[in-house]
Design an enzyme around this catalytic site. Structure first.
Site, PDB file in Angstrom:
ATOM      1  N   SER A 127      43.176  27.901  37.268  1.00 26.38           N
ATOM      2  CA  SER A 127      41.864  27.539  37.155  1.00 26.38           C
ATOM      3  C   SER A 127      42.090  26.560  35.887  1.00 26.38           C
ATOM      4  O   SER A 127      42.457  26.645  34.927  1.00 26.38           O
ATOM      5  CB  SER A 127      40.817  28.662  36.352  1.00 26.38           C
ATOM      6  OG  SER A 127      39.710  28.276  35.944  1.00 26.38           O
ATOM      7  N   TYR A 162      36.598  35.745  32.678  1.00 18.59           N
ATOM      8  CA  TYR A 162      37.065  34.973  33.795  1.00 18.59           C
ATOM      9  C   TYR A 162      38.519  34.432  32.670  1.00 18.59           C
ATOM     10  O   TYR A 162      39.354  33.824  33.337  1.00 18.59           O
ATOM     11  CB  TYR A 162      36.593  34.457  34.670  1.00 18.59           C
ATOM     12  CG  TYR A 162      36.971  33.147  35.628  1.00 18.59           C
ATOM     13  CD1 TYR A 162      37.626  33.895  36.969  1.00 18.59           C
ATOM     14  CD2 TYR A 162      37.477  32.023  35.572  1.00 18.59           C
ATOM     15  CE1 TYR A 162      37.390  32.702  37.806  1.00 18.59           C
ATOM     16  CE2 TYR A 162      37.323  31.142  36.262  1.00 18.59           C
ATOM     17  CZ  TYR A 162      37.518  31.059  37.719  1.00 18.59           C
ATOM     18  OH  TYR A 162      37.488  30.456  38.498  1.00 18.59           O
TER      19      TYR A 162
END
Length: 249
Positions: free
Chosen positions: A141, A155
């Site tokens: 990401s 995350y």
């Protein structure tokens, strides 16, 4: 080189299902696994109807059941007659502010996104070494480039670990025969991003997946997608003082 037989984890929805559709349209054979077998069966039926000349194999897999990962990968490989590319995509976006008493949410994110990615990676490398070649793709990401405050802290940390793992492997296999690609998506429409209530610079699933698949097909070492506006934003994110990263959280 055409990687004809592709395994995708977390393929029942979101980016995984999107990539399955995109690769099926290119005539690739697919091995799809996820926890939700009913959705996999629906996806298999859809892809087989649209592209009757491809083979689609599906299997139930919870990537947190680490003993099952090599077994399911091997079964899918047997069904397709080998695997040329493995896309480590399965992940979750649970999270809570650190110190808020919701350790379970942050722990689940780290375990699923990083520890289980490691298990899938180890399995993929063993398979590719036995086969003599292969392409490993790790879906990270843009948030793997910088810590962010709030509910996405765990995350971001999990994806930083995935990116680092991929970078280590790129160095390890710089001369082949295994190729390694790290894909860092920006905000792309999916089930996960829908739950996060993030709308900043969001692109639709089809557009985002198209950029991801193009990078994977090029076998780029590391790719931020879509390139605009995320390549310059990632460069900015890396140099921003931590207190100014809140808009990305």
């Amino acid at each position: 080189m055409t990687r004809q037989k592709i395994l995708i984890t977390g393929a029942s929805s979101g980016l995984g299902a999107g990539m399955a559709r995109a690769f099926a349209a290119r005539g690739r054979d697919l091995a799809l696994c996820a926890r939700r077998v009913d959705r996999l069966d629906e996806l298999k039926a859809e892809l087989s109807r649209r592209h009757p000349n491809i083979t689609v194999a599906v299997a139930a897999l919870d990537v947190n059941d680490h003993d099952q990962v090599p077994k399911v990968f091997a079964e899918l490989s047997d069904e397709l007659g080998g695997i040329d590319r493995i896309i480590v995509n399965a992940g979750i976006g649970k999270g809570a502010v650190l110190g808020s008493g919701k350790l379970w949410a942050n722990k689940a994110t780290i375990e699923t996104n990083l520890v289980s990615a490691l298990v899938q990676t180890e399995t993929a490398l063993e398979m590719f070494k036995a086969a003599g070649a292969g392409h490993l793709v790790l879906i990270s990401s843009v948030l793997g480039n910088k810590g962010v405050p709030g509910v996405k802290a765990a995350y971001a940390a999990s994806k930083a670990g995935v990116t680092s793992l991929g970078e280590s492997l790129r160095a390890e296999y710089a001369s082949g025969p295994i190729r390694v690609t790290v894909v860092e998506p920006g905000y792309i429409e999916s089930e996960m991003t829908g739950k996060s209530n993030t709308t900043m610079l969001m692109v639709d699933n089809e557009t985002g997946v198209r950029h991801m698949v193009n990078a994977i097909e090029r076998e780029s070492g590391r790719a931020v997608v879509p390139g605009w506006p995320w390549i310059p934003l990632v460069a900015l994110l890396k140099v921003l003082p931590p207190r100014f990263t809140k808009p990305f959280a």
